[in-house]
Design an enzyme around this catalytic site. Sequence first.
Site, short mmCIF file in Angstrom:
data_model
loop_
_atom_site.label_atom_id
_atom_site.label_comp_id
_atom_site.label_asym_id
_atom_site.label_seq_id
_atom_site.Cartn_x
_atom_site.Cartn_y
_atom_site.Cartn_z
N GLU A 98 0.86 -1.20 0.00
CA GLU A 98 0.00 0.00 0.00
C GLU A 98 0.88 1.24 0.00
O GLU A 98 1.93 1.25 0.65
CB GLU A 98 -0.90 -0.03 1.26
CG GLU A 98 -1.75 1.19 1.52
CD GLU A 98 -2.69 1.55 0.37
OE1 GLU A 98 -2.41 2.57 -0.28
OE2 GLU A 98 -3.67 0.83 0.13
N ASP A 125 4.90 1.43 -4.32
CA ASP A 125 4.09 1.19 -5.51
C ASP A 125 4.09 -0.30 -5.88
O ASP A 125 5.15 -0.88 -6.14
CB ASP A 125 4.69 2.03 -6.64
CG ASP A 125 3.99 1.84 -7.97
OD1 ASP A 125 3.00 1.10 -8.03
OD2 ASP A 125 4.43 2.47 -8.95
N ASP A 148 -8.71 1.83 -7.20
CA ASP A 148 -9.28 3.12 -7.62
C ASP A 148 -9.87 3.00 -9.02
O ASP A 148 -9.15 2.60 -9.95
CB ASP A 148 -8.18 4.19 -7.60
CG ASP A 148 -7.64 4.40 -6.20
OD1 ASP A 148 -8.37 4.92 -5.35
OD2 ASP A 148 -6.48 4.00 -5.95
N LYS A 152 -13.05 9.03 -14.79
CA LYS A 152 -12.98 9.94 -15.94
C LYS A 152 -12.16 9.32 -17.07
O LYS A 152 -11.12 8.73 -16.81
CB LYS A 152 -12.34 11.27 -15.53
CG LYS A 152 -13.20 12.08 -14.60
CD LYS A 152 -12.57 13.42 -14.29
CE LYS A 152 -13.43 14.14 -13.27
NZ LYS A 152 -12.69 15.12 -12.50
N ASP A 184 -16.75 -2.01 -7.48
CA ASP A 184 -18.16 -1.62 -7.50
C ASP A 184 -18.41 -0.66 -8.66
O ASP A 184 -19.39 0.06 -8.66
CB ASP A 184 -18.58 -0.97 -6.17
CG ASP A 184 -17.83 0.32 -5.90
OD1 ASP A 184 -16.79 0.56 -6.54
OD2 ASP A 184 -18.30 1.12 -5.05
N THR A 221 -14.66 -4.13 3.11
CA THR A 221 -13.66 -3.08 3.30
C THR A 221 -14.35 -1.72 3.30
O THR A 221 -15.54 -1.60 3.00
CB THR A 221 -12.64 -3.11 2.15
OG1 THR A 221 -13.34 -2.83 0.94
CG2 THR A 221 -11.92 -4.44 2.06
C1 SAM Z 1 -10.05 2.68 -3.58
S1 SAM Z 1 -8.84 2.26 -2.42
C2 SAM Z 1 -9.37 0.67 -1.84
C3 SAM Z 1 -8.73 0.29 -0.55
C4 SAM Z 1 -9.18 -1.04 0.04
N1 SAM Z 1 -8.77 -2.15 -0.80
C5 SAM Z 1 -10.66 -1.05 0.26
O1 SAM Z 1 -11.34 -1.85 -0.42
O2 SAM Z 1 -11.14 -0.30 1.11
C6 SAM Z 1 -7.45 1.84 -3.42
C7 SAM Z 1 -6.16 1.74 -2.62
O3 SAM Z 1 -5.13 1.31 -3.47
C8 SAM Z 1 -3.95 2.00 -3.15
N2 SAM Z 1 -3.10 1.99 -4.35
C9 SAM Z 1 -3.39 2.50 -5.56
N3 SAM Z 1 -2.41 2.26 -6.44
C10 SAM Z 1 -1.46 1.57 -5.75
C11 SAM Z 1 -0.19 1.04 -6.12
N4 SAM Z 1 0.28 1.17 -7.36
N5 SAM Z 1 0.52 0.40 -5.18
C12 SAM Z 1 0.04 0.26 -3.92
N6 SAM Z 1 -1.15 0.74 -3.51
C13 SAM Z 1 -1.90 1.38 -4.42
C14 SAM Z 1 -4.43 3.40 -2.76
O4 SAM Z 1 -3.49 4.08 -1.96
C15 SAM Z 1 -5.71 3.06 -2.02
O5 SAM Z 1 -5.50 2.89 -0.64
#
Ligand code: SAM
Length: 242
Positions: A98, A125, A148, A152, A184, A221
Amino acid sequence: MEGPRPAHCQLAALRLNASDHPRAIRSFVTRAGRITSAQARALETLWPKYGIEPRRVIDLDAVFGRAAPRTAEIGFGNGENLLALAAAHPERDYLGIEVHRPGVGRVLLGLEERALTNVRLLCHDAVEVLERHLPEDCLDEILVLFPDPWPKKRHHKRRLIQAPFVNLLAGRLKPGGRVHLATDWAPYAEQMLEALGAEARLRNLAPQGGFASRPDERVATRFERRGERLGHQVWDLAFERL
Ligand SMILES: C[S@@+](CC[C@H](N)C(=O)[O-])C[C@H]1O[C@@H](n2cnc3c(N)ncnc32)[C@H](O)[C@@H]1O
């Protein structure tokens, strides 16, 4: 309140800010986020116990001190699912990846509170971790829950689940290993199905090659609950490495 950054996150921040770093997918934006003093303290004091610095290729048996079935959860957010699974399965190891420091701090606190010994975290990352720091065929399971959606059109290139990353996922799974995804966001669900379906080393485990049923074990989550509140449907995907 943002305290001083521990060394591991300074390194991550440097890498995240490096605009000239050649990379296929930038799925997140660097944001400081609100961090509680307890989370900041956890990043300072608990990181040496549970954190892994992404240097060279990580020797997972050495890191966990044993050979065991291994799950990686990518983008674990607040870590509800990661903590629940790790507590329910002491016989397995869990690698959480994360970039969001408050989430990492929160999970560190959860690990200490529950005295879990089968979890290690990377604050980095996931694209780079998979590409450079994990060996081939090293994971039994990979979870990517509610990544995420970047709704857009001009941001679609930021979506994590597209061919180059799916290729990495397939390469890091052991033969017979599984990848589970959930979202979702309907258009992203379709994109996921297409991207995973196009990867020759993966086989869809769902009947008729569509979406899978929700795994019983998954703890809702933060983002799943948010989707529910908004009345969104959830799509699950389950594929196996051939
Ligand atoms: C929409 S959130 C979902 C978090 C969790 N899985 C949930 O369902 O509540 C997406 C998460 O992915 C992490 N994230 C996005 N790209 C990432 C990457 N390349 N490496 C590690 N984490 C990443 C973001 O920081 C964020 O916390």
